[in-house]
Design a protein around this motif. Structure first.
Motif, mmCIF file in Angstrom:
data_model
loop_
_atom_site.group_PDB
_atom_site.id
_atom_site.type_symbol
_atom_site.label_atom_id
_atom_site.label_comp_id
_atom_site.label_asym_id
_atom_site.label_seq_id
_atom_site.Cartn_x
_atom_site.Cartn_y
_atom_site.Cartn_z
ATOM 1 N N ALA A 249 4.635 7.822 -0.133
ATOM 2 C CA ALA A 249 3.335 7.813 0.553
ATOM 3 C C ALA A 249 3.053 6.394 1.038
ATOM 4 O O ALA A 249 3.327 5.422 0.333
ATOM 5 C CB ALA A 249 2.233 8.284 -0.394
ATOM 6 N N ASP A 250 2.505 6.288 2.232
ATOM 7 C CA ASP A 250 2.229 4.994 2.872
ATOM 8 C C ASP A 250 0.734 4.979 3.195
ATOM 9 O O ASP A 250 0.290 5.631 4.135
ATOM 10 C CB ASP A 250 3.096 4.886 4.138
ATOM 11 N N GLY A 251 -0.021 4.247 2.370
ATOM 12 C CA GLY A 251 -1.474 4.287 2.489
ATOM 13 C C GLY A 251 -2.010 3.402 3.594
ATOM 14 O O GLY A 251 -1.379 2.434 4.007
ATOM 15 N N SER B 107 9.279 4.938 4.073
ATOM 16 C CA SER B 107 8.104 4.623 4.882
ATOM 17 C C SER B 107 8.557 3.946 6.177
ATOM 18 O O SER B 107 9.718 3.537 6.315
ATOM 19 C CB SER B 107 7.138 3.738 4.094
ATOM 20 N N ASP B 108 7.619 3.796 7.114
ATOM 21 C CA ASP B 108 7.994 3.245 8.423
ATOM 22 C C ASP B 108 8.372 1.767 8.348
ATOM 23 O O ASP B 108 8.979 1.238 9.284
ATOM 24 C CB ASP B 108 6.887 3.483 9.459
ATOM 25 N N GLY B 109 8.045 1.113 7.241
ATOM 26 C CA GLY B 109 8.489 -0.278 7.066
ATOM 27 C C GLY B 109 10.003 -0.401 7.043
ATOM 28 O O GLY B 109 10.552 -1.464 7.336
ATOM 29 N N LEU B 110 10.690 0.693 6.710
ATOM 30 C CA LEU B 110 12.156 0.699 6.798
ATOM 31 C C LEU B 110 12.608 1.060 8.205
ATOM 32 O O LEU B 110 13.386 0.336 8.834
ATOM 33 C CB LEU B 110 12.740 1.706 5.798
ATOM 34 N N GLN C 245 0.820 -1.212 0.000
ATOM 35 C CA GLN C 245 0.000 0.000 0.000
ATOM 36 C C GLN C 245 0.854 1.261 0.000
ATOM 37 O O GLN C 245 0.340 2.368 0.148
ATOM 38 C CB GLN C 245 -0.953 -0.001 1.210
ATOM 39 N N ASP C 246 2.169 1.096 -0.135
ATOM 40 C CA ASP C 246 3.075 2.246 -0.274
ATOM 41 C C ASP C 246 3.155 2.654 -1.739
ATOM 42 O O ASP C 246 2.986 1.811 -2.628
ATOM 43 C CB ASP C 246 4.503 1.866 0.151
ATOM 44 N N SER C 247 3.443 3.932 -1.978
ATOM 45 C CA SER C 247 3.721 4.390 -3.350
ATOM 46 C C SER C 247 4.882 5.375 -3.330
ATOM 47 O O SER C 247 4.871 6.320 -2.535
ATOM 48 C CB SER C 247 2.510 5.107 -3.944
ATOM 49 N N SER D 137 8.159 -6.481 8.464
ATOM 50 C CA SER D 137 6.818 -6.563 9.042
ATOM 51 C C SER D 137 5.794 -5.665 8.348
ATOM 52 O O SER D 137 4.601 -5.754 8.611
ATOM 53 C CB SER D 137 6.885 -6.205 10.529
ATOM 54 N N ASP D 138 6.256 -4.785 7.469
ATOM 55 C CA ASP D 138 5.349 -3.836 6.811
ATOM 56 C C ASP D 138 5.871 -3.615 5.386
ATOM 57 O O ASP D 138 6.975 -4.055 5.046
ATOM 58 C CB ASP D 138 5.369 -2.515 7.612
ATOM 59 N N ASN D 139 5.094 -2.925 4.570
ATOM 60 C CA ASN D 139 5.573 -2.517 3.246
ATOM 61 C C ASN D 139 6.787 -1.590 3.442
ATOM 62 O O ASN D 139 6.830 -0.830 4.412
ATOM 63 C CB ASN D 139 4.503 -1.750 2.481
#
Ligand code: MG
Length: 274
Positions: free
Chosen positions: A66-68, A221-224, A43-45, A259-261
């Motif tokens: 952007a992290d949707g 994004s926070d996935g990093l 859901q990230d772009s 754990s996240d995109n």
């Protein structure tokens, strides 16, 4: 390493000299986005504009992460709408000021996402973070909502230039928890600001220090950042050309659980005296 969907790297480079007095500024950038190891949908772009790196950019080059958030397809729709609207409005705005163009673009992106989210049940409640960086000549302007981040990095330092608009970000700023505790806090994904969540958005738009010295920028994004510490980010960014560094950062986060995109843009700004 096992990959769940699309390839980790979408490297792109931008270049070309920018002249400021006797200084020549050259940009090189790369980006990478990945679903991660735990989620079924990315859901990230990310976005870099103009898309063609050889195209002249008199209004500057725009970089966006952007992290949707939202249900099936809604989060991805929110983040891609943010990136596309930001680019469309930023480059078509009649305002002569970069700060105002970026502010207008963020507010329009909020409006577009909010209107879709309130008019179509499939998109109810969707929203997105949005961190945008513009480099125009030696000027650096950023716009930001949410908990994606922009860092400015040199060989000696790493500085997060955006504030996290999150519950844990607030707790860190008030000294109640540490940055490391924030990474595993149960409320770490709670945002108090996002694009598309309300009819009007509160956005941070500011000029950063101009490019008098070579440096790097990292948008992510926070996935990093949930998996990689600031010193690790700095050393990985410095270790490779931007496109390779972006892929390496994604890989690193995935090796630690993904754990996240995960979405990353690395920009190297080289300032040379002609
Ligand atoms: Mg995220």
């Amino acid at each position: 390493m096992k990959r769940k969907s699309r390839p980790a790297a979408h490297p792109t480079s931008v270049g070309g000299p920018r002249v400021r007095g006797e200084a020549v500024i050259t940009l090189d950038a790369g980006m990478s986005t990945h679903v991660g190891m735990a989620r079924s949908e990315n859901q990230d772009s990310p976005g870099m504009f103009p898309a063609d790196p050889s195209e002249p950019a008199p209004r500057g080059r725009l970089f966006v992460v952007a992290d949707g958030m939202g249900g099936h397809r809604a989060g991805a729709t929110a983040s891609s709408l943010a990136v596309q609207t930001l680019s469309d409005v930023f480059f078509s705005s009649t305002s002569p000021h970069t700060v105002e163009r970026l502010r207008e673009a963020l507010h329009q992106a909020n409006k577009v996402i909010y209107e879709l989210g309130t008019s179509d049940r499939a998109f109810t409640g969707m929203g997105t973070t949005c961190s945008a960086l513009v480099i125009a000549g030696d000027a650096v302007v950023f716009g930001h909502v949410g908990d994606s981040r922009i860092y400015r990095i040199t060989r000696k330092s790493i500085e997060q230039i955006t504030d996290d608009h999150s519950r844990v970000g607030e707790l860190v700023r008030r000294g109640i928890i540490t940055k490391e505790q924030a990474k595993v806090h149960p409320e770490r994904s709670l945002l108090y600001r996002a694009l598309g969540a309300r009819e009007s958005a509160e956005v941070d738009v500011a000029e950063a220090a101009p490019l008098h010295f070579s440096c790097w920028f990292l948008l992510c994004s926070d996935g990093l950042t949930n998996h990689v510490s600031d010193p690790e980010l700095q050393s990985l960014v410095l270790s490779k050309p931007p496109a390779e560094a972006a892929s390496a950062l994604v890989e690193y986060a995935n090796q630690r659980g993904g754990s996240d995109n995960i979405t990353v843009i690395v920009i190297r700004a080289t300032v040379t005296q002609s």
